[in-house]
Write a protein that holds these residues in place. Structure first.
Motif, PDB file in Angstrom:
ATOM      1  N   ARG A 263      -6.206   6.425  -2.827  1.00  0.00           N
ATOM      2  CA  ARG A 263      -6.604   5.336  -3.729  1.00  0.00           C
ATOM      3  C   ARG A 263      -6.622   5.810  -5.180  1.00  0.00           C
ATOM      4  NH1 ARG A 263     -11.934   2.987  -2.439  1.00  0.00           N
ATOM      5  NH2 ARG A 263     -11.239   1.193  -3.645  1.00  0.00           N
ATOM      6  N   ARG A 264      -6.945   7.093  -5.396  1.00  0.00           N
ATOM      7  CA  ARG A 264      -6.886   7.635  -6.759  1.00  0.00           C
ATOM      8  C   ARG A 264      -5.442   7.798  -7.221  1.00  0.00           C
ATOM      9  NH1 ARG A 264     -11.122  10.934  -4.790  1.00  0.00           N
ATOM     10  NH2 ARG A 264      -9.634  12.640  -4.418  1.00  0.00           N
TER      11      ARG A 264
ATOM     12  N   SER B  40      -9.676   8.221   0.041  1.00  0.00           N
ATOM     13  CA  SER B  40     -10.158   8.330  -1.339  1.00  0.00           C
ATOM     14  C   SER B  40      -9.094   8.929  -2.243  1.00  0.00           C
ATOM     15  CB  SER B  40     -11.432   9.187  -1.391  1.00  0.00           C
ATOM     16  OG  SER B  40     -12.501   8.567  -0.735  1.00  0.00           O
TER      17      SER B  40
ATOM     18  N   PRO C 175      -3.629   3.678  -7.571  1.00  0.00           N
ATOM     19  CA  PRO C 175      -4.722   2.727  -7.833  1.00  0.00           C
ATOM     20  C   PRO C 175      -4.334   1.266  -7.741  1.00  0.00           C
ATOM     21  CG  PRO C 175      -3.953   3.743  -9.873  1.00  0.00           C
ATOM     22  CD  PRO C 175      -3.296   4.487  -8.757  1.00  0.00           C
TER      23      PRO C 175
END
Length: 205
Positions: free
Chosen positions: A100-101, A97, A104
C-alpha cells in the motif's frame, strides 16, 4: 517503483493471492480466474511466499516454485511474484502495508480460499489485515459451511457484502469481505505433494 516490481497504474484493482504454491496447480489457476471475473479485478498478483509460518514443513526453493507457477499460467493479467522475499516481509499484514505504501493509488483485494477463512483468526494481526484491504473469499470443496460459521466470519459479520454485489468489493471501504460460490476444483498442493512422495514422477511434466 523498484526494479522488477509489477507495474500498476493509478486506479487499478489488483487481487493478491498469497501462498507457498508448493506446487502451483490448476486449482490456483481456477480460483484466480474466478476472482478476476467475479470481483471485476484488473490484475491478480500471486505472492509466492518464502515460507508459511503456519506450516511445519519448509517448501521447495522459492525460485523453483516461481518458475513452476509461471509455466502453468496463460493469462497476461496474472503476475507471479516473489514480492515478500523482495520486500523482506513474512507476515501478510506487513506485506499488505508495504504494498500500500509502494502503490498508494492502487486498490488491493486480498484473496483466499474458504479453507483459509476458517483459520484466518490464527493469522498474525488478522484484524489489521481486514482493516487494510477488502477480502475476497472463494469457495473450496467441503469448506463453504465451515467458512460461513468461522470465528473470523462471525466477528466480521457486519462487514460482509452480499455475493450478488461481489463486483463492488474492490471499491469497498475495509473491513469488507464477500464469499463467492464458484464451480469447485478439488486440487490441492498438499495432495500433489503426497502423490509425489509415493511416486516421485507423479505430476511432473
Amino acid at each position: 517503483m523498484r526494479s522488477g516490481f509489477p507495474v500498476a497504474v493509478p486506479g487499478m484493482t489488483v487481487g493478491l493471492l498469497g501462498g507457498s504454491f508448493d506446487p502451483a496447480h490448476a486449482g490456483h489457476v481456477h480460483i484466480t480466474d474466478m476472482a478476476l471475473r467475479r470481483f471485476g479485478l484488473d490484475r491478480v498478483w500471486w505472492l509466492v511466499s518464502p515460507g508459511n509460518p503456519l506450516k511445519p514443513r519448509g517448501p521447495a526453493p522459492l525460485a523453483e516454485r516461481i518458475a513452476q507457477a509461471r509455466r502453468i499460467l496463460d493469462d497476461p493479467r496474472v503476475v507471479v511474484t516473489g514480492l515478500e522475499a523482495d520486500l523482506g516481509t513474512r507476515m501478510t499484514a506487513d506485506t499488505i502495508s508495504a504494498l500500500r505504501r509502494l502503490y498508494p493509488q492502487v486498490r488491493f483485494v486480498w484473496l483466499m480460499g474458504a479453507d483459509n477463512l476458517v483459520q484466518f483468526h490464527r493469522w498474525d494481526r488478522w484484524q489489521e489485515i481486514a482493516a487494510q484491504v477488502p477480502i475476497g473469499v472463494i469457495a473450496r470443496p467441503g469448506w463453504r459451511m465451515p467458512a460461513r460459521f468461522s470465528i473470523a466470519a462471525r466477528r466480521l459479520a457486519d462487514a460482509r457484502i452480499p455475493e450478488r454485489d461481489a463486483r463492488l468489493l474492490p471499491l469497498a471501504m475495509p473491513p469488507a469481505w464477500v464469499l463467492i460460490n464458484v464451480p469447485l476444483n478439488g486440487l490441492s498442493s498438499s495432495a500433489i505433494r503426497a502423490a509425489r512422495r509415493k511416486d516421485p514422477e507423479a505430476g511432473r511434466s
